[in-house]
Design an enzyme around this catalytic site. Structure first.
Site, PDB file in Angstrom:
ATOM      1  N   ARG A 104      49.593  51.268  30.311  1.00 24.73           N
ATOM      2  CA  ARG A 104      49.752  49.737  30.798  1.00 24.73           C
ATOM      3  C   ARG A 104      50.790  49.129  29.908  1.00 24.73           C
ATOM      4  NH1 ARG A 104      46.990  51.117  35.915  1.00 24.73           N
ATOM      5  NH2 ARG A 104      45.730  51.906  35.170  1.00 24.73           N
ATOM      6  N   ASP A 121      52.369  53.041  42.157  1.00 30.70           N
ATOM      7  CA  ASP A 121      52.967  51.541  42.764  1.00 30.70           C
ATOM      8  C   ASP A 121      53.570  51.063  41.931  1.00 30.70           C
ATOM      9  OD1 ASP A 121      50.973  50.891  42.776  1.00 30.70           O
ATOM     10  OD2 ASP A 121      51.197  49.706  44.235  1.00 30.70           O
ATOM     11  N   SER A 178      53.969  51.495  38.492  1.00 27.73           N
ATOM     12  CA  SER A 178      54.856  51.904  37.540  1.00 27.73           C
ATOM     13  C   SER A 178      55.707  52.189  38.287  1.00 27.73           C
ATOM     14  CB  SER A 178      54.278  53.524  37.099  1.00 27.73           C
ATOM     15  OG  SER A 178      53.087  53.433  36.772  1.00 27.73           O
ATOM     16  N   ASP A 215      44.971  58.082  43.470  1.00 31.26           N
ATOM     17  CA  ASP A 215      44.524  56.987  44.751  1.00 31.26           C
ATOM     18  C   ASP A 215      44.947  57.713  46.325  1.00 31.26           C
ATOM     19  OD1 ASP A 215      42.593  55.450  43.261  1.00 31.26           O
ATOM     20  OD2 ASP A 215      44.264  54.416  43.093  1.00 31.26           O
ATOM     21  N   ARG A 236      16.385  62.649  50.809  1.00 31.17           N
ATOM     22  CA  ARG A 236      16.844  61.628  49.898  1.00 31.17           C
ATOM     23  C   ARG A 236      18.000  61.151  50.911  1.00 31.17           C
ATOM     24  NH1 ARG A 236      15.929  63.012  44.228  1.00 31.17           N
ATOM     25  NH2 ARG A 236      13.282  62.306  44.003  1.00 31.17           N
TER      26      ARG A 236
HETATM   27  P1  ATP Z   1      47.613  53.246  38.787  1.00 30.51           P
HETATM   28  O1  ATP Z   1      48.406  53.746  40.320  1.00 30.51           O
HETATM   29  O2  ATP Z   1      46.858  54.201  38.259  1.00 30.51           O
HETATM   30  O3  ATP Z   1      47.387  51.805  38.976  1.00 30.51           O
HETATM   31  P2  ATP Z   1      50.415  51.872  38.872  1.00 30.51           P
HETATM   32  O4  ATP Z   1      51.359  52.549  37.980  1.00 30.51           O
HETATM   33  O5  ATP Z   1      50.099  51.470  39.819  1.00 30.51           O
HETATM   34  O6  ATP Z   1      49.507  53.186  38.190  1.00 30.51           O
HETATM   35  P3  ATP Z   1      50.226  49.988  36.890  1.00 30.51           P
HETATM   36  O7  ATP Z   1      49.397  49.357  35.902  1.00 30.51           O
HETATM   37  O8  ATP Z   1      50.549  49.038  37.804  1.00 30.51           O
HETATM   38  O9  ATP Z   1      49.872  51.871  36.814  1.00 30.51           O
HETATM   39  O10 ATP Z   1      51.930  49.437  35.937  1.00 30.51           O
HETATM   40  C1  ATP Z   1      52.081  50.293  35.172  1.00 30.51           C
HETATM   41  C2  ATP Z   1      52.950  50.350  33.956  1.00 30.51           C
HETATM   42  O11 ATP Z   1      53.965  50.295  35.069  1.00 30.51           O
HETATM   43  C3  ATP Z   1      52.601  48.872  33.991  1.00 30.51           C
HETATM   44  O12 ATP Z   1      51.656  48.858  32.865  1.00 30.51           O
HETATM   45  C4  ATP Z   1      53.792  48.415  33.014  1.00 30.51           C
HETATM   46  O13 ATP Z   1      54.479  48.604  31.884  1.00 30.51           O
HETATM   47  C5  ATP Z   1      55.124  48.570  34.593  1.00 30.51           C
HETATM   48  N1  ATP Z   1      54.896  47.498  36.044  1.00 30.51           N
HETATM   49  C6  ATP Z   1      54.266  47.590  36.846  1.00 30.51           C
HETATM   50  N2  ATP Z   1      54.451  46.679  37.403  1.00 30.51           N
HETATM   51  C7  ATP Z   1      55.983  45.935  36.934  1.00 30.51           C
HETATM   52  C8  ATP Z   1      56.754  44.932  37.271  1.00 30.51           C
HETATM   53  N3  ATP Z   1      56.583  44.466  38.157  1.00 30.51           N
HETATM   54  N4  ATP Z   1      57.915  44.777  36.574  1.00 30.51           N
HETATM   55  C9  ATP Z   1      58.383  45.667  35.443  1.00 30.51           C
HETATM   56  N5  ATP Z   1      57.423  46.817  35.353  1.00 30.51           N
HETATM   57  C10 ATP Z   1      56.105  47.026  36.148  1.00 30.51           C
END
Ligand code: ATP
Length: 776
Positions: free
Chosen positions: A86, A117, A119, A164, A199
């Protein structure tokens, strides 16, 4: 800041970067492997960006070119081998400026991002800002206009990797079915203890904002009660839950109680409902010996299941295709799946729709949250409610609409048959129909007229069918015999037991049986009732569907077998395994297993085997072993369908390879045989059995109150339920455009056109076999 002195060579080949971001998910490695190999196959260079966006921001050694051999064996590895993180830096514009600079310097202008979402939002922000990032870099003297010129457009494609399954617009995310499999294994295990000690178990599963894992595991394990964030229980839920559980235990005789709770479960005021609260309620109010199990990170780890390998591979290939087809102004797509169809959806639409669901939950607009999550999700939720707590007085139909619905299994056993029957029984009881199980197929039905008048037709009670929730095979017994063996008696039995509808679960024989009954309607009025086939066969060769129950269970069993056998040859041994798959005259299982294990070659009856093919493949293997170095070395797999050739049997092929290898490598034949049919059905087969079965019951129910002639006049009254592309449909058997006339190859016992044949090209492309054969 000093302008960068180093001149950038314009790349000769297009460079495509791939990264994994957010929480890791099984199948991410399969996606990276597919992107890398498809990119190389398409004459591009592939770059892996390590540790997600962190690697993009930091550059240097965190961005590395990846070659064909580097991703060998990745399909069967859990987590993500290129790391995920992250990245706080990427959330800031300064970080994204550094990322853009690194990309230009490395000549990468296309990025495939696999993550959740968050990422994908990050990816889209990056794409939208790209022109301004480049001008800022020029203005700051970090890059020159000349350096930037070839990279004016950035192409980004998203792949949804998340356990998820929380992304709107796609039925499944890469990783969700693997995680579901892990949960179901765990719950199946506590199931036994719960039963033994009478149980209760409260099992907490992942899902802070999304209840998909909780809902699907509740369906797969027949949980008594379910808590998901999207649909909090009504106020007073404590009484409702206790009343249902008491009813299930006291009136219905259920010995075990399972409650599934998503970690984000909440009540209608958005107060958290924790697993320990539920446990306390059950213990204190019902005096039930209740334990809590919080599954935690075991849900994330481990190798990907067959579906995730298949999905990540096909989506990875599609992502590269999308990159190559995108124009400079194209909005970023995310690769999705609807039923059986891989599609492209505008990335920001999918991300926005996902955010809207979360917003609806916060606004306490739960109905909208359920609808917007996904139409399929809502359907599954109602299907769960119908089967978990039957006998709602409000759901019972008026007398004239209630039916006597017969359920029969025809053909070989397949995973999901029991679950389809269980769902049908529960639905029938909810609506006031009478579910009648016919034991041992058509011979069982006709047995009544033999010397011993033992009836094989029986009303099924809820408790009995409920115990089938995770059992493999066919509990009511299945048989290959067809009604044509004694049509007269079959018709008499239909009348004798007063069947108003017949629900047939099985493979090609089931299809044939319904076709015969439909054609015999002219002579026998008894068959002028709704006749519905739910395909269930590991061969997946029933016309009218691209998916049959049991095929996913079989695939999972096969890939476990292949992974284990391949590992036996790791490190020192250079060995090829020629593995024989079932599937009759259909190469479906061999091909999809080939895709899921990364087989070197797949031999199927549709193509046959000839000496030239074998000779080329032996050369290909020789070449493959020469290039095969380092840690990824393991056995290689060739899959051969059992009927691919009379002459070139599995053993003959293994012997030929051994002979021709001249000591440079060896080979072995292996036949998993009936092992492939077996074990507990996969969660996918369980949940699809429930959904399809309930659809069949609703379809049958729509004929309630109609006359026999009216029913017979409706072509869809004899039909097959199936997945066709992105839809689930009932296809009529008869008529000029019906399945029997237009889509069935009766001689080969399969559909005339087989959707999966094109997957052979993907298997060959990803193994390098197509390129090797092309060079001959
Ligand atoms: P999971 O479903 O496992 O939570 P995810 O992709 O939703 O996965 P996040 O921690 O929300 O996980 O996002 C991963 C990375 O994407 C963040 O650490 C950041 O580097 C980048 N990121 C997320 N949102 C933004 C944004 N709005 N602008 C720029 N980078 C972002």
């Amino acid at each position: 800041m000093d302008p960068v002195k180093m001149p950038v060579e314009p790349p000769k080949k297009r460079r495509i970067g791939v990264l994994t971001s957010g929480g890791d998910a099984p199948g991410m490695n399969g996606a990276v492997r597919a992107v890398v190999r498809m990119a190389i196959h398409s004459d591009c260079e592939a770059y892996a960006i390590f540790e997600g966006y962190e690697g993009l921001v930091n550059g240097g050694n965190m961005i590395r070119q990846v070659h064909w051999e580097d991703v060998r064996g990745w399909l069967s590895r859990g987590g993500t081998l290129i790391g995920s993180a992250r990245s706080m830096a990427f959330r800031e514009r300064a970080g994204r400026l550094r990322a853009a600079k690194n990309m230009v310097l490395r000549g990468i202008d296309a990025l495939v991002v696999c993550g959740g979402d968050g990422s994908l939002t990050g990816a889209d922000v990056f794409r939208a800002e790209w022109p301004s990032l480049l001008s800022d870099l020029i203005a700051a003297g970090e890059l020159t206009a000349e350096q930037v010129e070839p990279y004016k457009a950035l192409n980004i494609v998203g792949l949804v990797g998340s356990i998820d399954n929380d992304m709107s617009g796609t039925d499944a995310t890469i990783g969700c079915y693997s995680s579901l499999a892990r949960i179901c294994d765990a719950v199946d295990d506590v199931f036994d203890t719960a039963f033994s000690h009478q149980r209760g178990f409260v099992v907490e599963v992942m899902g802070r904002h999304c209840g998909w894992l909780a809902l699907m595991s509740a369906i797969s394990t027949g949980a008594d009660w379910l808590f998901i964030p999207e649909m909090p229980p009504r106020d007073g839920w404590e009484d409702d839950m206790c009343s249902i559980i008491t009813k299930n235990r006291k009136e219905r005789g259920k010995r075990r109680t399972i409650v599934i709770v998503a970690e984000g479960a909440q009540d209608r005021q958005l107060n958290k409902i924790s697993s320990s609260t539920i446990k306390d309620i059950l213990t204190q109010r019902l005096g039930l010996d209740t334990r809590t199990t919080v599954l935690g990170h075991t849900q994330r780890g481990g190798a990907a299941c067959a579906y995730d390998r298949w999905l990540s591979t096909l989506q990875g290939v599609e992502a590269v295709r999308a990159v190559l087809e995108m124009g400079t102004q194209s909005p970023s797509p995310v690769i999705t799946i609807r039923e059986n169809k891989i599609m492209r959806t505008p990335l920001m639409e999918a991300v926005q729709a996902t955010k809207d669901v979360t917003a609806k939950i916060h606004e306490k607009n739960f109905e909208a949250a359920m609808t917007e999550r996904d139409a399929e999700f809502k359907e599954y939720y109602h299907a769960y409610l119908n089967t978990a707590t039957p006998e709602h007085p409000k759901m019972i139909l008026p007398e004239g609409k209630r039916m006597r619905i017969a359920i029969i299994h025809v053909g070989a056993p397949a995973g999901g048959m029991n679950q389809a029957t269980r769902a049908a029984v529960a639905y029938c009881l909810t609506r006031g129909h009478t579910p009648l199980a016919i034991h041992n197929g058509f011979p069982g039905l006709c047995r009544h007229h033999a010397d011993k008048p033992i009836s094989s037709v029986r009303e099924v009670q809820w408790l009995e069918s409920d115990s089938w929730v995770n059992e493999g095979g066919s509990d009511i017994g299945t048989n290959r015999s067809l009604p044509s063996e004694d049509m007269e008696t079959t018709a008499k039995c239909f009348d004798l037991y007063k069947f108003d509808a017949l629900f047939v679960v099985g493979g090609f024989e089931a299809f044939t049986a319904v076709s015969q009954l439909r054609q015999a309607r002219e002579k026998y009025d008894a068959f002028k009732i709704p006749l519905v086939v739910l395909p269930a066969t590991i061969s997946n060769n029933v016309p009218g569907t691209e998916y049959s129950l049991g095929s996913d269970t079989c695939l999972n069993t096969l890939i476990d077998f292949c992974d284990a056998i391949r590992q036996s040859a790791s490190s020192s041994r250079r060995r090829v395994f020629v593995i024989e798959t079932q599937g009759g005259k259909s190469g479906y299982i061999a091909t999809t297993a080939g895709l899921a294990v990364g087989a070197v070659a797949v031999y199927i009856p549709e193509e046959g085997i000839d000496i030239k093919m074998l000779s080329r493949d032996i050369d290909f293997l020789r070449d493959n072993f020469i290039r095969d170095k380092g840690a990824n070395r393991a056995g290689k797999i060739i899959l051969r369908n059992e009927t691919a050739s009379h002459t070139y049997t599995t053993q003959v092929i293994a012997d030929m390879i051994k002979e021709e290898a001249k000591g440079r490598f060896e080979s072995r034949a292996a036949v998993p045989g009936h092992f492939q049919q077996g074990g507990k059905p996969s969660p996918m087969d369980r949940v699809r059995a429930l959904r399809m079965s309930i659809r069949c019951m609703q379809h049958i129910e729509s004929y309630g109150g109609k006359s026999r002639d009216e029913i017979a006049a409706d072509p869809t009254s004899a039909s097959v339920i199936g997945v066709k592309g992105s839809q689930v449909l009932f296809s009529p058997m008869g008529g000029d455009s019906g399945l029997e006339a237009t889509e069935t190859d009766w001689k080969r016992r399969c559909p005339k056109s087989e959707f999966w044949l094109e997957l052979q090209d993907v298997v060959n492309m990803l193994s390098g076999r197509s390129a090797a054969h092309a060079h001959e």
